[in-house]
Design a protein around this motif. Structure first.
Motif, PDB file in Angstrom:
ATOM      1  N   GLN A  23       0.811  -1.202   0.000  1.00 31.85           N
ATOM      2  CA  GLN A  23       0.000   0.000   0.000  1.00 31.85           C
ATOM      3  C   GLN A  23       0.851   1.261   0.000  1.00 31.85           C
ATOM      4  N   ASN A  24       2.179   1.087  -0.130  1.00 28.80           N
ATOM      5  CA  ASN A  24       3.105   2.211  -0.132  1.00 28.80           C
ATOM      6  C   ASN A  24       2.954   3.080   1.114  1.00 28.80           C
ATOM      7  N   ALA A  25       2.663   2.461   2.232  1.00 33.48           N
ATOM      8  CA  ALA A  25       2.574   3.203   3.481  1.00 33.48           C
ATOM      9  C   ALA A  25       3.957   3.654   3.907  1.00 33.48           C
ATOM     10  N   PRO A  26       4.075   4.825   4.504  1.00 39.24           N
ATOM     11  CA  PRO A  26       5.378   5.283   4.978  1.00 39.24           C
ATOM     12  C   PRO A  26       5.986   4.298   5.974  1.00 39.24           C
ATOM     13  N   GLN A  27       7.295   4.110   5.879  1.00 36.36           N
ATOM     14  CA  GLN A  27       8.017   3.175   6.733  1.00 36.36           C
ATOM     15  C   GLN A  27       8.898   3.942   7.725  1.00 36.36           C
ATOM     16  N   ILE A  28       9.004   3.443   8.942  1.00 37.12           N
ATOM     17  CA  ILE A  28       9.935   4.023   9.910  1.00 37.12           C
ATOM     18  C   ILE A  28      11.357   3.683   9.487  1.00 37.12           C
ATOM     19  N   VAL A  29      12.204   4.695   9.375  1.00 38.84           N
ATOM     20  CA  VAL A  29      13.582   4.463   8.946  1.00 38.84           C
ATOM     21  C   VAL A  29      14.608   4.900   9.992  1.00 38.84           C
ATOM     22  N   ALA A  30      14.202   5.684  10.994  1.00 34.43           N
ATOM     23  CA  ALA A  30      15.159   6.141  11.998  1.00 34.43           C
ATOM     24  C   ALA A  30      14.414   6.578  13.248  1.00 34.43           C
ATOM     25  N   ALA A  31      15.131   6.554  14.350  1.00 33.44           N
ATOM     26  CA  ALA A  31      14.596   7.062  15.613  1.00 33.44           C
ATOM     27  C   ALA A  31      15.747   7.542  16.458  1.00 33.44           C
ATOM     28  N   GLU A  32      15.512   8.581  17.247  1.00 31.38           N
ATOM     29  CA  GLU A  32      16.547   9.099  18.130  1.00 31.38           C
ATOM     30  C   GLU A  32      15.899   9.751  19.340  1.00 31.38           C
ATOM     31  N   TYR A  33      16.663   9.784  20.441  1.00 31.23           N
ATOM     32  CA  TYR A  33      16.203  10.446  21.656  1.00 31.23           C
ATOM     33  C   TYR A  33      16.585  11.915  21.634  1.00 31.23           C
ATOM     34  N   GLY A  34      15.839  12.702  22.395  1.00 31.11           N
ATOM     35  CA  GLY A  34      16.146  14.114  22.574  1.00 31.11           C
ATOM     36  C   GLY A  34      15.633  14.576  23.916  1.00 31.11           C
ATOM     37  N   GLY A  35      15.774  15.852  24.174  1.00 24.04           N
ATOM     38  CA  GLY A  35      15.285  16.409  25.426  1.00 24.04           C
ATOM     39  C   GLY A  35      16.075  15.913  26.619  1.00 24.04           C
ATOM     40  N   GLU A  36      17.373  16.177  26.628  1.00 24.14           N
ATOM     41  CA  GLU A  36      18.223  15.719  27.734  1.00 24.14           C
ATOM     42  C   GLU A  36      17.709  16.253  29.070  1.00 24.14           C
ATOM     43  N   LEU A  54      11.262  11.260  22.123  1.00 20.65           N
ATOM     44  CA  LEU A  54      11.618  10.286  21.088  1.00 20.65           C
ATOM     45  C   LEU A  54      11.149  10.823  19.745  1.00 20.65           C
ATOM     46  N   ARG A  55      12.075  10.960  18.801  1.00 16.89           N
ATOM     47  CA  ARG A  55      11.730  11.437  17.456  1.00 16.89           C
ATOM     48  C   ARG A  55      11.809  10.263  16.479  1.00 16.89           C
ATOM     49  N   ILE A  56      10.711  10.035  15.761  1.00 16.94           N
ATOM     50  CA  ILE A  56      10.636   8.964  14.772  1.00 16.94           C
ATOM     51  C   ILE A  56      10.555   9.579  13.384  1.00 16.94           C
ATOM     52  N   THR A  57      11.371   9.054  12.461  1.00 13.95           N
ATOM     53  CA  THR A  57      11.425   9.554  11.088  1.00 13.95           C
ATOM     54  C   THR A  57      10.932   8.482  10.129  1.00 13.95           C
ATOM     55  N   LEU A  58      10.047   8.881   9.200  1.00 12.82           N
ATOM     56  CA  LEU A  58       9.535   7.976   8.179  1.00 12.82           C
ATOM     57  C   LEU A  58      10.273   8.190   6.862  1.00 12.82           C
ATOM     58  N   ASP A  59      10.124   7.222   5.951  1.00 13.06           N
ATOM     59  CA  ASP A  59      10.871   7.305   4.695  1.00 13.06           C
ATOM     60  C   ASP A  59      10.352   8.380   3.760  1.00 13.06           C
ATOM     61  N   ASP A  60       9.218   8.996   4.083  1.00  9.97           N
ATOM     62  CA  ASP A  60       8.754  10.123   3.275  1.00  9.97           C
ATOM     63  C   ASP A  60       9.243  11.461   3.830  1.00  9.97           C
ATOM     64  N   GLY A  61      10.122  11.405   4.828  1.00 10.68           N
ATOM     65  CA  GLY A  61      10.670  12.614   5.423  1.00 10.68           C
ATOM     66  C   GLY A  61       9.890  13.144   6.607  1.00 10.68           C
ATOM     67  N   THR A  62       8.725  12.579   6.879  1.00 13.84           N
ATOM     68  CA  THR A  62       7.923  13.019   8.018  1.00 13.84           C
ATOM     69  C   THR A  62       8.592  12.628   9.328  1.00 13.84           C
TER      70      THR A  62
END
Length: 241
Positions: A23-36, A54-62
């Motif tokens: 269905q060409n749904a966006p895929q999670i490609v990265a994640a990182e922590y923030g807010g020390e 926690l910041r999650i990034t999808l393959d569509d740039g979102t």
């Protein structure tokens, strides 16, 4: 100094031809922590800095930022870095984290682009932590298990949970194993597959031996395979040497 944050590659391969991909749904490609933050000064990982976001990034740039409660602060991500793996078998990676409550201690939690979707119970007490081991279909039934060491400096208990019907369901535990030294910024071992199915690699409780554990039927079978003489001992076993 803050612990280094990295984008973590998926631990399990994305399944080709899955419904999500079809269905060409966006895929999670990265994640990182923030807010020390230093609001939860446990120091199990070598400093008092933990993370509130926690910041999650999808393959569509979102990107989506998940912020833990701030006023008052009641939880942190007490972890080295997020881990990506396809836990539910839909072909899209989820994000595995360690989330600690100020009163109840750590839990293993799974996030996707919508937020937290599953978690283990909290250990039950402030400043009690768990160290993730890995994610795999450990018993060959087509469903995914997650493994971690409950209180690697105290209880030293390997715990395995199965992801089923949107929940993490407790399966088994095996005592006398560890994968982390208090104050270290490294979690050792993990899950390997040397051609005979997935195996969990840890140290024994007193750091004298390297141990391989398998989930077989209704029990965990563990065997000692080498002397522990430092991290290289576990790295060699992880590399099937």
């Amino acid at each position: 100094m803050a612990r280094a944050l990295v984008h973590v590659a998926a631990l399990l391969a994305v399944v080709p031809g899955s419904a999500a991909q079809a269905q060409n749904a966006p895929q999670i490609v990265a994640a990182e922590y923030g807010g020390e933050t230093t609001a939860y000064p446990h120091g199990a990982l070598g400093d008092d800095i933990e993370y509130s976001a926690l910041r999650i990034t999808l393959d569509d740039g979102t990107t989506t930022l998940f912020q833990l409660p701030q006023d008052p602060m009641t939880r942190v991500f007490e972890d080295l870095s997020p881990r990506l793996a396809d836990v539910d078998g839909d072909g899209d990676a989820e994000v595995i984290v360690v989330e600690s409550d100020f009163r109840l201690g750590a839990q293993l939690a799974i996030y996707d682009e919508t937020g937290k979707i599953a978690s283990t119970p909290h250990i039950g007490r402030r400043f009690r932590w768990l160290a993730p081991v890995g994610v795999a279909d450990l018993d060959g039934d087509g469903l995914i298990e997650v493994a971690f060491i409950d209180r690697p400096h105290l209880a030293k208990s390997l715990n395995i949970y199965k992801y089923r019907d949107g929940k993490l369901v407790y399966l088994r535990k095996f005592d006398g194993l560890t994968n982390h030294r208090n104050g270290s910024d490294t979690i050792v071992g993990g899950i390997r597959d040397c051609g005979d199915g997935p195996e969990i690699v840890t140290a024994n409780g007193n750091w004298s031996r390297v141990v391989i554990s398998r989930l077989t039927g209704d029990r965990i079978e563990a065997k000692s395979v080498a002397d522990y003489k430092g991290p290289a001992s576990i790295e060699a076993v992880m590399a099937c040497n």
